[in-house]
Design a protein around this motif. Sequence first.
Motif, mmCIF file in Angstrom:
data_model
loop_
_atom_site.group_PDB
_atom_site.id
_atom_site.type_symbol
_atom_site.label_atom_id
_atom_site.label_comp_id
_atom_site.label_asym_id
_atom_site.label_seq_id
_atom_site.Cartn_x
_atom_site.Cartn_y
_atom_site.Cartn_z
ATOM 1 N N SER A 68 36.513 91.098 46.283
ATOM 2 C CA SER A 68 38.005 91.226 46.223
ATOM 3 C C SER A 68 38.288 92.408 47.014
ATOM 4 C CB SER A 68 38.122 91.663 44.737
ATOM 5 O OG SER A 68 39.363 91.920 44.604
ATOM 6 N N GLN A 77 43.049 96.856 36.653
ATOM 7 C CA GLN A 77 42.822 95.699 37.388
ATOM 8 C C GLN A 77 42.481 94.646 36.152
ATOM 9 O OE1 GLN A 77 39.845 95.445 40.511
ATOM 10 N NE2 GLN A 77 41.139 94.244 41.534
ATOM 11 N N SER A 127 38.987 93.548 35.000
ATOM 12 C CA SER A 127 38.029 94.568 35.267
ATOM 13 C C SER A 127 37.428 95.419 33.876
ATOM 14 C CB SER A 127 38.594 95.754 36.331
ATOM 15 O OG SER A 127 39.297 96.397 35.612
ATOM 16 N N ILE A 128 36.351 96.131 34.218
ATOM 17 C CA ILE A 128 36.037 96.856 32.850
ATOM 18 C C ILE A 128 36.781 97.834 32.636
ATOM 19 C CG2 ILE A 128 33.509 96.287 33.373
ATOM 20 C CD1 ILE A 128 33.061 99.143 34.112
ATOM 21 N N GLN A 129 37.730 98.437 33.647
ATOM 22 C CA GLN A 129 38.660 99.478 33.501
ATOM 23 C C GLN A 129 39.761 98.755 32.262
ATOM 24 O OE1 GLN A 129 37.282 98.890 36.580
ATOM 25 N NE2 GLN A 129 36.055 100.882 35.994
ATOM 26 N N GLU A 153 37.843 103.609 39.460
ATOM 27 C CA GLU A 153 36.550 104.404 39.668
ATOM 28 C C GLU A 153 36.693 105.622 40.313
ATOM 29 O OE1 GLU A 153 33.442 100.946 40.280
ATOM 30 O OE2 GLU A 153 34.084 100.385 38.463
ATOM 31 N N ARG A 177 29.565 89.467 30.990
ATOM 32 C CA ARG A 177 29.312 88.721 32.328
ATOM 33 C C ARG A 177 28.094 88.280 32.587
ATOM 34 N NH1 ARG A 177 32.279 93.668 35.585
ATOM 35 N NH2 ARG A 177 34.276 93.136 35.133
ATOM 36 N N PHE A 188 39.640 89.780 42.179
ATOM 37 C CA PHE A 188 38.500 90.184 41.157
ATOM 38 C C PHE A 188 38.301 89.158 40.091
ATOM 39 C CE2 PHE A 188 36.103 92.599 38.228
ATOM 40 C CZ PHE A 188 35.038 93.127 38.985
ATOM 41 N N GLU A 226 34.917 97.389 49.627
ATOM 42 C CA GLU A 226 35.451 96.256 50.709
ATOM 43 C C GLU A 226 37.050 96.248 50.525
ATOM 44 O OE1 GLU A 226 33.077 95.208 48.028
ATOM 45 O OE2 GLU A 226 34.309 95.603 45.989
ATOM 46 N N ALA A 245 31.223 93.103 44.829
ATOM 47 C CA ALA A 245 32.492 93.545 44.635
ATOM 48 C C ALA A 245 32.661 94.755 43.731
ATOM 49 C CB ALA A 245 33.524 92.483 44.015
ATOM 50 N N GLY A 246 31.715 95.637 43.895
ATOM 51 C CA GLY A 246 31.572 96.709 42.953
ATOM 52 C C GLY A 246 31.612 96.474 41.478
ATOM 53 N N MET A 247 30.757 95.210 41.437
ATOM 54 C CA MET A 247 30.919 94.548 40.091
ATOM 55 C C MET A 247 29.792 95.087 39.016
ATOM 56 S SD MET A 247 30.873 90.719 38.976
ATOM 57 C CE MET A 247 32.698 90.223 39.283
ATOM 58 N N THR A 248 30.282 95.561 37.737
ATOM 59 C CA THR A 248 29.513 96.033 36.797
ATOM 60 C C THR A 248 28.851 95.097 36.101
ATOM 61 O OG1 THR A 248 31.032 97.832 36.766
ATOM 62 C CG2 THR A 248 29.343 97.589 35.010
ATOM 63 N N ASP A 260 40.228 94.657 47.937
ATOM 64 C CA ASP A 260 41.111 95.966 47.577
ATOM 65 C C ASP A 260 40.331 97.158 47.099
ATOM 66 O OD1 ASP A 260 40.023 94.997 45.383
ATOM 67 O OD2 ASP A 260 41.662 95.026 44.055
ATOM 68 N N TYR A 261 39.174 97.270 47.744
ATOM 69 C CA TYR A 261 38.355 98.303 46.904
ATOM 70 C C TYR A 261 37.875 99.273 48.094
ATOM 71 C CZ TYR A 261 36.503 99.527 42.352
ATOM 72 O OH TYR A 261 36.323 99.946 41.110
HETATM 73 N N1 ARG Z 1 33.214 98.068 38.245
HETATM 74 C C1 ARG Z 1 34.428 97.656 37.913
HETATM 75 C C2 ARG Z 1 34.229 96.244 37.106
HETATM 76 O O1 ARG Z 1 33.108 95.561 37.508
HETATM 77 C C3 ARG Z 1 35.602 97.332 38.845
HETATM 78 C C4 ARG Z 1 35.062 96.448 40.094
HETATM 79 C C5 ARG Z 1 36.519 96.224 40.892
HETATM 80 N N2 ARG Z 1 36.224 95.531 42.065
HETATM 81 C C6 ARG Z 1 37.027 95.394 43.026
HETATM 82 N N3 ARG Z 1 36.654 94.772 43.956
HETATM 83 N N4 ARG Z 1 38.315 95.275 43.142
HETATM 84 O O2 ARG Z 1 35.052 95.798 36.474
#
Ligand code: ARG
Length: 266
Positions: free
Chosen positions: A47, A154, A157-159, A198, A115, A90, A54, A107-110, A49-50
């Motif tokens: 995604s 978002q 997201s985990i947020q 983040e 998941r 995302f 990325e 994607a900075g994915m946790t 936008d990060y």
């Molecule tokens: N680390 C967070 C998650 O996994 C946010 C990742 C959002 N990444 C992005 N490319 N927008 O939920």
Amino acid sequence: MKKWLSLIMMSMLVIGMLAACGTSDDSANGAEGEKTEDKKVLKMGTSADYPPFEYIDTAKSDEIIGFDVDLAKAIAKELGYEVEVQDIDFNGLIPAIQAGKVDFVLAGMTPTEERKQNVDFSDVYYEAKHMIVTPKDSGIKTLEDLKGKTVGVQVGSIQEGKAEEIKEQVDIKIENRNRIPELVQEMKSGRFDAAIIEDTVAKGFFEQDKEMTGFVIEDENQEEAGSAIAFPKGSELTKDFNRVLNEMKENGEVDKLIVKWFGGEQ
Ligand code: ARG
């Protein structure tokens, strides 16, 4: 006569199908990480936008760049693959893996437990923290100050989960958007009072936008927002990527990318 013709056509079809099976088998073997002469292409979902993970630097090109893209390409290269990057919201990344549209996601994915029920993950390659981001003049300095405020996150997201957690303590209104820059935009136009983003990504926004500030939410569990690579369940790629990832962590290659994209003082 007609019978013969259809028989011939049938057998051609069967041969064609067998040949097709043969090639797909070959590439499945290739996925074990052995190097072959002709480069194979893996599809990566992200995604974009990060920043700095990325994003697209629209002033320069329409190419997706960032830490995750470099990391993916370095690992894939070692395994004899090329990477083709696809931009997906995302929230659509895990469905894209499940539908076989992409071979993996960075994607900075946790790697959350939820998941993990749908995808496999590599080890964590980068750790981050949740940050409450606000306009500088908001007067919001603690979680308590968020009382009665609108907080953006978002979608998927985990947020989003973090916001729900905060809501149990402090009365906030949660709003979500698909893309991170939309959260910043909504704050600037006054529709959101704050957003949860983040720290590494938030800091990038602060550099561009002097009107924004933020504070980290202190958690007992610091690994909460780490990033890992996601794969389809049972994918052969997981262990190969993980092996190269860990080699790159040990030989300093990951650190080099961290300095390149996140700056020196980590
Ligand atoms: N680390 C967070 C998650 O996994 C946010 C990742 C959002 N990444 C992005 N490319 N927008 O939920």
